[in-house]
Design a protein around this motif. Structure first.
Motif, PDB file in Angstrom:
ATOM      1  N   ASP A  26       0.887  -1.162   0.000  1.00 51.41           N
ATOM      2  CA  ASP A  26       0.000   0.000   0.000  1.00 51.41           C
ATOM      3  C   ASP A  26       0.929   1.217   0.000  1.00 51.41           C
ATOM      4  OD1 ASP A  26      -1.634   2.097   0.607  1.00 51.41           O
ATOM      5  OD2 ASP A  26      -2.737   1.073   2.217  1.00 51.41           O
ATOM      6  N   LEU A  27       0.940   1.929  -1.128  1.00 51.45           N
ATOM      7  CA  LEU A  27       1.911   3.029  -1.250  1.00 51.45           C
ATOM      8  C   LEU A  27       1.512   4.251  -0.430  1.00 51.45           C
ATOM      9  CD1 LEU A  27       2.616   2.839  -5.108  1.00 51.45           C
ATOM     10  CD2 LEU A  27       3.900   1.784  -3.249  1.00 51.45           C
ATOM     11  N   LYS A  28       0.251   4.315  -0.023  1.00 52.22           N
ATOM     12  CA  LYS A  28      -0.226   5.456   0.781  1.00 52.22           C
ATOM     13  C   LYS A  28      -1.121   4.951   1.917  1.00 52.22           C
ATOM     14  CE  LYS A  28       1.603   9.129  -0.711  1.00 52.22           C
ATOM     15  NZ  LYS A  28       2.302  10.049   0.168  1.00 52.22           N
ATOM     16  N   PRO A  29      -0.520   4.292   2.924  1.00 54.83           N
ATOM     17  CA  PRO A  29      -1.368   3.681   3.963  1.00 54.83           C
ATOM     18  C   PRO A  29      -2.169   4.693   4.777  1.00 54.83           C
ATOM     19  CG  PRO A  29       0.962   3.528   4.527  1.00 54.83           C
ATOM     20  CD  PRO A  29       0.903   4.052   3.132  1.00 54.83           C
ATOM     21  N   ASP A  30      -1.747   5.963   4.778  1.00 52.62           N
ATOM     22  CA  ASP A  30      -2.469   6.946   5.589  1.00 52.62           C
ATOM     23  C   ASP A  30      -3.591   7.651   4.824  1.00 52.62           C
ATOM     24  OD1 ASP A  30      -0.796   6.270   7.654  1.00 52.62           O
ATOM     25  OD2 ASP A  30       0.718   7.743   7.048  1.00 52.62           O
ATOM     26  N   LEU A  31      -3.771   7.289   3.566  1.00 52.07           N
ATOM     27  CA  LEU A  31      -4.867   7.880   2.784  1.00 52.07           C
ATOM     28  C   LEU A  31      -5.782   6.760   2.320  1.00 52.07           C
ATOM     29  CD1 LEU A  31      -3.265  10.436   0.247  1.00 52.07           C
ATOM     30  CD2 LEU A  31      -4.664  10.938   2.260  1.00 52.07           C
ATOM     31  N   ASP A  32      -7.104   6.931   2.521  1.00 53.96           N
ATOM     32  CA  ASP A  32      -7.956   5.838   2.035  1.00 53.96           C
ATOM     33  C   ASP A  32      -8.214   6.010   0.531  1.00 53.96           C
ATOM     34  OD1 ASP A  32     -10.100   7.540   1.705  1.00 53.96           O
ATOM     35  OD2 ASP A  32     -10.924   7.131   3.695  1.00 53.96           O
ATOM     36  N   ARG A  33      -8.791   4.955  -0.008  1.00 53.51           N
ATOM     37  CA  ARG A  33      -8.950   4.879  -1.462  1.00 53.51           C
ATOM     38  C   ARG A  33      -9.805   6.032  -1.997  1.00 53.51           C
ATOM     39  NH1 ARG A  33     -10.488  -0.966  -3.981  1.00 53.51           N
ATOM     40  NH2 ARG A  33     -11.643  -0.087  -5.732  1.00 53.51           N
ATOM     41  N   ASP A  34     -10.886   6.346  -1.271  1.00 50.47           N
ATOM     42  CA  ASP A  34     -11.785   7.421  -1.734  1.00 50.47           C
ATOM     43  C   ASP A  34     -11.053   8.751  -1.809  1.00 50.47           C
ATOM     44  OD1 ASP A  34     -13.743   5.627  -1.899  1.00 50.47           O
ATOM     45  OD2 ASP A  34     -14.744   6.154  -0.005  1.00 50.47           O
ATOM     46  N   LYS A  35     -10.268   9.026  -0.793  1.00 51.66           N
ATOM     47  CA  LYS A  35      -9.521  10.290  -0.739  1.00 51.66           C
ATOM     48  C   LYS A  35      -8.560  10.376  -1.930  1.00 51.66           C
ATOM     49  CE  LYS A  35      -8.922  13.617   2.431  1.00 51.66           C
ATOM     50  NZ  LYS A  35     -10.177  13.994   3.051  1.00 51.66           N
ATOM     51  N   ILE A  36      -7.882   9.256  -2.191  1.00 44.78           N
ATOM     52  CA  ILE A  36      -6.923   9.252  -3.306  1.00 44.78           C
ATOM     53  C   ILE A  36      -7.676   9.503  -4.616  1.00 44.78           C
ATOM     54  CG2 ILE A  36      -5.249   7.839  -4.586  1.00 44.78           C
ATOM     55  CD1 ILE A  36      -4.621   6.405  -1.931  1.00 44.78           C
ATOM     56  N   GLU A  37      -8.807   8.806  -4.769  1.00 40.43           N
ATOM     57  CA  GLU A  37      -9.611   8.943  -5.992  1.00 40.43           C
ATOM     58  C   GLU A  37     -10.057  10.395  -6.166  1.00 40.43           C
ATOM     59  OE1 GLU A  37     -12.716   6.001  -6.196  1.00 40.43           O
ATOM     60  OE2 GLU A  37     -13.751   7.168  -7.754  1.00 40.43           O
ATOM     61  N   GLN A  38     -10.527  10.962  -5.058  1.00 36.37           N
ATOM     62  CA  GLN A  38     -10.987  12.361  -5.071  1.00 36.37           C
ATOM     63  C   GLN A  38      -9.872  13.308  -5.523  1.00 36.37           C
ATOM     64  OE1 GLN A  38     -11.866  14.140  -1.208  1.00 36.37           O
ATOM     65  NE2 GLN A  38     -13.892  13.187  -1.417  1.00 36.37           N
ATOM     66  N   ARG A  39      -8.687  13.119  -4.945  1.00 42.16           N
ATOM     67  CA  ARG A  39      -7.564  14.013  -5.286  1.00 42.16           C
ATOM     68  C   ARG A  39      -7.124  13.815  -6.731  1.00 42.16           C
ATOM     69  NH1 ARG A  39      -3.368  14.307  -0.275  1.00 42.16           N
ATOM     70  NH2 ARG A  39      -4.881  14.561   1.387  1.00 42.16           N
ATOM     71  N   LEU A  40      -7.165  12.574  -7.201  1.00 45.15           N
ATOM     72  CA  LEU A  40      -6.762  12.305  -8.590  1.00 45.15           C
ATOM     73  C   LEU A  40      -7.757  12.907  -9.577  1.00 45.15           C
ATOM     74  CD1 LEU A  40      -5.567   8.606  -8.250  1.00 45.15           C
ATOM     75  CD2 LEU A  40      -4.214  10.436  -9.278  1.00 45.15           C
ATOM     76  N   SER A  41      -9.018  12.969  -9.161  1.00 43.11           N
ATOM     77  CA  SER A  41     -10.073  13.469 -10.060  1.00 43.11           C
ATOM     78  C   SER A  41      -9.859  14.929 -10.418  1.00 43.11           C
ATOM     79  CB  SER A  41     -11.448  13.323  -9.407  1.00 43.11           C
ATOM     80  OG  SER A  41     -11.642  12.000  -9.058  1.00 43.11           O
ATOM     81  N   SER A  42      -9.169  15.660  -9.556  1.00 42.42           N
ATOM     82  CA  SER A  42      -8.993  17.092  -9.846  1.00 42.42           C
ATOM     83  C   SER A  42      -7.740  17.351 -10.703  1.00 42.42           C
ATOM     84  CB  SER A  42      -8.896  17.879  -8.536  1.00 42.42           C
ATOM     85  OG  SER A  42      -7.799  17.391  -7.797  1.00 42.42           O
ATOM     86  N   GLN A  43      -7.057  16.278 -11.124  1.00 41.43           N
ATOM     87  CA  GLN A  43      -5.841  16.446 -11.942  1.00 41.43           C
ATOM     88  C   GLN A  43      -6.177  16.514 -13.429  1.00 41.43           C
ATOM     89  OE1 GLN A  43      -2.609  16.724 -10.636  1.00 41.43           O
ATOM     90  NE2 GLN A  43      -3.853  16.998  -8.800  1.00 41.43           N
TER      91      GLN A  43
END
Ligand SMILES: Cc1cc2nc3c(=O)[nH]c(=O)nc-3n(C[C@H](O)[C@H](O)[C@H](O)COP(=O)(O)OP(=O)(O)OC[C@H]3O[C@@H](n4cnc5c(N)ncnc54)[C@H](O)[C@@H]3O)c2cc1C
Length: 428
Positions: free
Chosen positions: A279-296
């Motif tokens: 897990d490359l980002k254990p302190d961030l859950d999947r939804d948060k990562i998805e959300q942040r990627l969506s704004s790229q």
């Protein structure tokens, strides 16, 4: 004039042998220590090269659990010689200790050499006879299973540097011959065959706290071998850990991998491959990562989007692409899922010669609770030659010291029935 004190022969001048020698020579015993190499504590010195991690400061419940299947065995040993005892021992030798940010305990000198020098000085002051270039060959006539202390002295066969064999006669023996990793440092595991011949239950050695092989693509290997990835979540065979990995040209190594070594070894015994999931980002859950990627911006490269949105290092992004080759990674949802589970296929482990420790050796069932070999009365063992395992973090040295302290106490108890005894002799 010969001493009338019981004589103890210790073989193996690593931390286990040295600790037992210190404790026994502080009591009413004559102690001689025989080491195969030309100097003492070679692996101990190697362990100190990048900072000697003596023990760990975490609470005892967590600490004991690090020993996995041997946790019950260690519960009692650590009660007799705890991490605090280890720190006090170092401080008594004039070397203060400190707790690092990870909770690991180090000597203030960081290296092992000042500690080893002070230790050997103390042993000399306490009258321990220190002999190097002396290789243990075996025990002359094995004691009967029901032998009692003082029935007949034990006879050790020792070969000196000139190839001359001599006999050491002792009332009790402590063998601290080490495991089988880094054989150049002296612990080559060659003793295992002699023990099998003596009918002592032993298990073949396997590497532990070692790297594992991965078939990296040439381009990934060339670019990222030698890179550390920190703060990862790691899973293998149902076991979890947090830590770092180091990408090596042959595969992966590092604390996170070592912590899952037991699970990975089991999987590799049963299958041709073991699966390590990162897990490359254990302190961030999947939804948060998805959300942040969506704004790229979608026209940016995947690496760039991962760096900007979740601060993923270029090496981690490359690892994700390497291990998810062939996986559709177009939507934020797919990428987020990939970040949380990078499957690394391990095809084998690095050899014993390059492992930090070994698992295998004398089975724990072969010894009593004071570490005397059940079918060899008067012969005690300590340290890494016993079949236990623990990850890096100070648990290896703590286990080594604790077993040595326990065996020393065992010898003291075993010989307590001897009020006086004829002293040491050796014939050359
Ligand atoms: C690179 C590396 C880094 C490490 N770092 C750490 C760390 O930071 N923290 C930690 O807790 N642990 C660490 N370890 C592990 C630690 O060094 C070992 O757990 C510890 O040395 C085991 O002690 P021992 O006395 O049981 O065996 P050893 O230290 O292996 O000593 C055994 C001795 O017995 C001698 N011997 C073997 N056969 C014979 C024979 N037939 N006759 C006479 N003598 C013989 C050997 O020459 C050797 O000197 C590290 C190990 C390595 C390789």
């Amino acid at each position: 004039m010969e001493s009338a004190r019981p004589r103890i022969a210790i073989v193996g001048g690593g931390p286990a042998g040295l600790m037992a020698a210190q404790r026994l020579s502080a009591k009413n015993f004559d102690v001689a220590l025989y080491e195969a190499k030309a100097s003492f504590g070679r692996k101990f010195l190697l362990a100190g090269r990048g900072g000697l991690n003596l023990t760990h400061s975490e609470d005892s419940k967590k600490f004991i659990a690090r020993y996995g299947p041997s946790a019950t065995f260690f519960q009692e040993k650590l009660a007799r010689f705890s991490p605090d005892d280890l720190r006090s021992w170092s401080e008594d030798l004039g070397i203060k200790t400190f707790v690092g940010s990870s909770g690991r305990v180090f000597p203030q000198t960081f290296k092992a050499s000042p500690l080893l020098r002070a230790w050997l000085r103390r042993l000399q002051e306490q009258g321990v006879v220190l002999q190097t270039d002396c290789r243990w060959q075996g025990i002359k006539s094995l004691p009967p299973r029901d032998a009692k202390p003082g029935d007949a002295p034990l006879e050790l066969r020792i070969l000196n540097r000139d190839g001359i064999e001599f006999t050491v006669i002792a009332d009790a023996i402590l063998l601290a011959l080490g495991g089988a990793s880094w054989p150049r440092m002296g612990s080559d595991g060659k003793w295992l065959q002699s023990f099998k011949q003596m009918g002592v239950p032993c298990t073949e050695f396997q590497p532990s706290n070692c790297g594992f092989n991965v078939s990296w693509s040439e381009s990934f290997k060339q670019r990222y071998a030698g890179t550390a990835l920190k703060n990862l979540g790691l899973t293998a065979g149902g076991a979890h850990a947090k830590g770092e990995i180091m990408i090596a040209d042959y595969g992966v190594e590092g604390g996170g991998v070592y912590a899952l070594g037991r699970a990975l070894r089991t999987e590799l015994r049963e299958n041709t491959q073991a699966r390590l999931v990162l897990d490359l980002k254990p302190d961030l859950d999947r939804d948060k990562i998805e959300q942040r990627l969506s704004s790229q911006r979608t026209k940016d490269s995947l690496s760039s989007r991962l760096r900007k949105s979740i601060k993923l290092a270029p090496a981690a992004a490359a690892l994700l692409r390497e291990c998810h080759a062939g996986t559709e990674l177009s939507s934020p949802e797919q990428v987020a899922a990939a970040v949380k589970a990078v499957p690394v296929a391990l095809t084998g482990s690095q050899p014993l010669e390059r492992a930090i420790s070994s698992v295998g050796g004398l089975e724990l069932d072969a010894v009593n609770h004071e570490l005397m070999i059940k079918n060899l009365p008067g012969v005690f063992v300590a340290g890494e030659m016993l079949d236990w395992d623990a990850p890096t973090g100070g648990y290896l040295l703590q286990g080594t010291f604790a077993t040595a302290a326990c065996a020393a106490e065992g010898i003291e108890n075993w010989l307590s029935v001897l009020s006086s005894h004829s002293g040491p002799t050796s014939s050359q």
